[in-house]
Design a protein around this motif. Structure first.
Motif, PDB file in Angstrom:
ATOM      1  N   ASP A 199      33.227 -10.276 -23.066  1.00  0.00           N
ATOM      2  CA  ASP A 199      34.117 -10.449 -21.741  1.00  0.00           C
ATOM      3  C   ASP A 199      33.453  -9.701 -20.436  1.00  0.00           C
ATOM      4  O   ASP A 199      33.592 -10.339 -19.660  1.00  0.00           O
ATOM      5  N   LEU A 200      32.915  -8.635 -20.919  1.00  0.00           N
ATOM      6  CA  LEU A 200      31.950  -7.781 -19.726  1.00  0.00           C
ATOM      7  C   LEU A 200      30.939  -8.784 -19.301  1.00  0.00           C
ATOM      8  O   LEU A 200      30.592  -9.000 -18.107  1.00  0.00           O
ATOM      9  N   ALA A 201      30.198  -9.642 -20.127  1.00  0.00           N
ATOM     10  CA  ALA A 201      28.998 -10.339 -19.917  1.00  0.00           C
ATOM     11  C   ALA A 201      29.677 -11.614 -19.111  1.00  0.00           C
ATOM     12  O   ALA A 201      29.066 -11.963 -17.975  1.00  0.00           O
ATOM     13  N   ALA A 202      30.765 -12.025 -19.545  1.00  0.00           N
ATOM     14  CA  ALA A 202      31.414 -13.423 -18.849  1.00  0.00           C
ATOM     15  C   ALA A 202      31.653 -13.011 -17.039  1.00  0.00           C
ATOM     16  O   ALA A 202      31.482 -13.819 -16.219  1.00  0.00           O
ATOM     17  N   ALA A 203      32.460 -11.801 -17.074  1.00  0.00           N
ATOM     18  CA  ALA A 203      32.775 -11.343 -15.802  1.00  0.00           C
ATOM     19  C   ALA A 203      31.492 -10.970 -15.012  1.00  0.00           C
ATOM     20  O   ALA A 203      31.626 -11.419 -13.691  1.00  0.00           O
ATOM     21  N   PHE A 204      30.450 -10.493 -15.636  1.00  0.00           N
ATOM     22  CA  PHE A 204      29.070 -10.345 -14.842  1.00  0.00           C
ATOM     23  C   PHE A 204      28.610 -11.604 -14.331  1.00  0.00           C
ATOM     24  O   PHE A 204      27.976 -11.672 -13.316  1.00  0.00           O
ATOM     25  N   ALA A 205      28.655 -12.599 -15.261  1.00  0.00           N
ATOM     26  CA  ALA A 205      28.076 -13.981 -14.583  1.00  0.00           C
ATOM     27  C   ALA A 205      28.905 -14.547 -13.565  1.00  0.00           C
ATOM     28  O   ALA A 205      28.351 -15.045 -12.788  1.00  0.00           O
ATOM     29  N   LEU A 206      30.105 -14.204 -13.564  1.00  0.00           N
ATOM     30  CA  LEU A 206      31.276 -14.730 -12.485  1.00  0.00           C
ATOM     31  C   LEU A 206      31.043 -14.226 -11.200  1.00  0.00           C
ATOM     32  O   LEU A 206      31.361 -14.777 -10.222  1.00  0.00           O
ATOM     33  N   ILE A 207      30.082 -13.175 -11.148  1.00  0.00           N
ATOM     34  CA  ILE A 207      29.912 -12.617  -9.704  1.00  0.00           C
ATOM     35  C   ILE A 207      28.916 -13.390  -9.084  1.00  0.00           C
ATOM     36  O   ILE A 207      29.318 -13.562  -7.583  1.00  0.00           O
ATOM     37  N   ASP A 230      27.125 -19.485  -9.065  1.00  0.00           N
ATOM     38  CA  ASP A 230      26.023 -20.698  -8.622  1.00  0.00           C
ATOM     39  C   ASP A 230      24.544 -20.196  -8.745  1.00  0.00           C
ATOM     40  O   ASP A 230      23.681 -21.097  -8.382  1.00  0.00           O
ATOM     41  N   GLU A 231      24.140 -19.093  -9.328  1.00  0.00           N
ATOM     42  CA  GLU A 231      22.787 -18.860  -9.515  1.00  0.00           C
ATOM     43  C   GLU A 231      22.097 -19.776 -10.651  1.00  0.00           C
ATOM     44  O   GLU A 231      22.717 -20.373 -11.463  1.00  0.00           O
ATOM     45  N   THR A 232      20.751 -19.796 -10.440  1.00  0.00           N
ATOM     46  CA  THR A 232      19.819 -20.547 -11.364  1.00  0.00           C
ATOM     47  C   THR A 232      19.957 -19.558 -12.722  1.00  0.00           C
ATOM     48  O   THR A 232      20.051 -18.704 -12.716  1.00  0.00           O
ATOM     49  N   PRO A 233      19.538 -20.552 -13.799  1.00  0.00           N
ATOM     50  CA  PRO A 233      19.483 -19.499 -15.317  1.00  0.00           C
ATOM     51  C   PRO A 233      18.108 -18.574 -15.259  1.00  0.00           C
ATOM     52  O   PRO A 233      18.521 -17.686 -15.591  1.00  0.00           O
ATOM     53  N   ALA A 234      17.281 -18.586 -14.154  1.00  0.00           N
ATOM     54  CA  ALA A 234      16.260 -17.569 -14.130  1.00  0.00           C
ATOM     55  C   ALA A 234      16.693 -16.687 -13.378  1.00  0.00           C
ATOM     56  O   ALA A 234      16.330 -15.292 -13.919  1.00  0.00           O
ATOM     57  N   LEU A 235      17.322 -16.806 -12.293  1.00  0.00           N
ATOM     58  CA  LEU A 235      18.060 -15.828 -11.407  1.00  0.00           C
ATOM     59  C   LEU A 235      19.008 -14.888 -12.169  1.00  0.00           C
ATOM     60  O   LEU A 235      19.119 -13.868 -12.158  1.00  0.00           O
ATOM     61  N   ARG A 236      19.853 -15.824 -13.082  1.00  0.00           N
ATOM     62  CA  ARG A 236      21.107 -15.054 -14.001  1.00  0.00           C
ATOM     63  C   ARG A 236      20.142 -14.017 -14.856  1.00  0.00           C
ATOM     64  O   ARG A 236      20.553 -12.781 -15.078  1.00  0.00           O
TER      65      ARG A 236
END
Length: 505
Positions: free
Chosen positions: A308-316, A319-325
């Motif tokens: 859940d922490l990883a999902a919340a961190f992704a939502l910050i 729209d970023e690309t997989p490489a930037l993420r």
């Protein structure tokens, strides 16, 4: 010791000598007089005079005792307290305490009926209901006589000395009967009688939480801390849980300001409380405070990784690309190296970036040493991305069907698994018992998924196709018995990134 014995012998000899000397002295004296009674003469010697005086004193003493006994008997018959009444009182008290002791022993032995009889007998002798009623009530509860228990507890409520015990007993009865509304009122009354009672405080917090009275529960928790009944670290944790629950309700009612304040308080009290960190981060993102959201997630991640922490961190940065993420997640991946959650997260990020060899390397042997539905699904996505035969992909997916689900929100009190975190267990209604842990998977839970395997894997083809499937399965440990051959015209339509997304859900 020998000297003391010798001294006592000498004293005894001296007394005997003194008595003999006194008698001899008295007999040697002249007669004191002549007593004439009814014509008979009695010579009074000194020795007879002394003996007569002693007999007279004894007679007077006996006379006084007889008169006193007669007076005491008259007073006893009149109802006044006397030595006779005190004697009978002591006798009754002795019998009463003996019966009470036997009743308590019967309770300890599990003999409820015997305990009730002994307590009732003790009540007749002692006349102290504050002692005997408790044994009667406990005996009635033991044998399931709720009517007698309720009647006895109500009688205890009427006595100032036993009011708290009576209220607490009635409260427990209502709890056992499922009448939580009445139990809540009785718990509040019991706490008013004994504000520092730890058991009543704990019960009241639980009842207030069930009724979603989060503010009242926080007040009771603060009183428990003040009374020294709750450790400070446990108080901070539970206060954070109550604040988070209140924040969720406030957000559901559209009270954003209240929700923001309470969730921030919850996150401050317990930075490792995952639901609080996730909610606080999402509120920060919606308010444009992305840097603060990153700080909140990282602080919670430092204590323990969580999806859940990883999902919340992704939502910050949605729209970023997989490489930037992948690059942005590097600080999180650097924490807790080797943790299963970190390894699966890194593999999923590489799959999203279509770097399947790196995903396989990140996952390592996790699918073999600690297989879960998620790790096996990730492995299927890796195989699919590297162009492995569909049979291999289906083999991993077939294993994922019957594999353990991994860590879930599970109640530590009853073992019930929840889809999402809640402050109160939906099954046993225990407060603050949900933890992120792996639930034991029973054999019964595998029956349904096993029956679904033909729908997922497909029907067997001819014998040659089955033999070919077995050869492929040899490259996948533990997959021999669950990887049937590929059906006709079957194609895997999902790409690797979709497989990883399915595993996260």
């Amino acid at each position: 010791m020998l000297l003391w014995s010798l001294l006592k012998i000498m004293i005894f000899i001296a007394i005997v000598v003194g008595v003999v000397f006194g008698i001899d002295y008295l007999t040697g004296m002249d007669n004191l007089g002549l007593l004439i009674i009814t014509g008979r003469e009695f010579v009074i010697t000194p020795f007879l005079a002394v003996v007569g005086a002693l007999v007279l004193l004894l007679a007077v003493w006996i006379l006084f005792k007889v008169v006193g006994l007669l007076v005491a008997t008259l007073r006893f018959l009149n109802g006044d307290e006397t030595a006779v009444s005190r004697y009978f009182d002591r006798r009754s008290e002795r019998k009463g305490y003996e019966a009470l002791g036997e009743g308590m022993m019967a309770l300890a032995a599990g003999e409820g009926r015997l305990a009730i009889r002994k307590a009732e007998r003790a009540g007749k002798y002692l006349g102290r209901p504050e002692l005997t009623n408790l044994v009667v009530a406990q005996g009635a509860q033991m044998v399931g006589d709720d009517a007698l228990a309720t009647e006895t507890f109500k009688a205890m409520v009427a006595d100032d000395r036993t009011r708290f015990v009576g209220v607490r007993g009635l409260m427990q009865q209502k709890l056992d009967a499922g009448d939580t509304d009445t139990a809540l009122k009785l718990a509040e009354k019991a706490l008013a009688l004994r504000p520092k009672n730890a058991d009543v405080q704990t019960t009241l917090i639980s009842l207030q939480s069930r009724n979603e009275d989060w503010a009242g529960a926080r007040g009771t928790l603060a009183a428990a801390l003040k009374a020294g009944n709750v450790p400070r670290d446990l108080h901070r944790r539970r206060d954070a849980v109550l604040a988070l629950a209140h924040a969720r309700d406030a957000m559901a009612e559209g009270q954003v300001v209240t929700a923001t304040r309470d969730v921030a308080e919850a996150n401050r009290l317990a930075p490792g409380l995952v639901p609080a960190a996730v909610m606080a981060a999402r509120i920060d993102v919606e308010a444009g405070r992305k840097r603060h959201a990153v700080k909140v997630i990282r602080k919670a991640w430092d204590q323990a990784p969580h999806p859940d922490l990883a999902a919340a961190f992704a939502l910050i940065e949605p729209d970023e690309t997989p490489a930037l993420r992948l690059r942005r997640f590097r600080p999180l991946l650097g924490k807790h190296p080797g943790h299963p959650e970190v390894r699966m997260l890194e593999a999923e990020l590489h799959i999203a970036n279509e770097d399947f060899p790196a995903a396989r390397k990140a996952l390592g042997d996790l699918a073999e040493t600690a297989p879960t539905a998620r790790s096996l699904t990730i492995m299927a996505a890796v195989e699919r991305g590297e162009g492995s035969p569909d049979r291999v992909v289906r083999g991993w997916l077939a294993r994922a069907v019957t594999a353990p689900r991994g860590n879930q929100w599970m109640c530590s009190s009853c073992g019930h698994v929840h889809e999402d975190w809640t402050p109160v267990c939906a099954n046993c209604e225990s407060f603050d018992t949900l933890e992120w842990a792996e639930a034991r998977q029973s054999q019964a839970s595998l029956v349904g998924p096993t029956q679904m395997l033909p729908l997922i894997v497909g029907a067997l083809e001819d014998q040659s196709d089955a033999d070919e499937a077995e050869v492929v399965a040899e490259d996948i440990p533990e997959a021999e018995n669950i990887t049937p051959a590929e059906p006709e015209d079957a194609e895997v339509t999902e790409d690797a990134e979709t497989e990883a997304q399915v595993s996260r859900n």
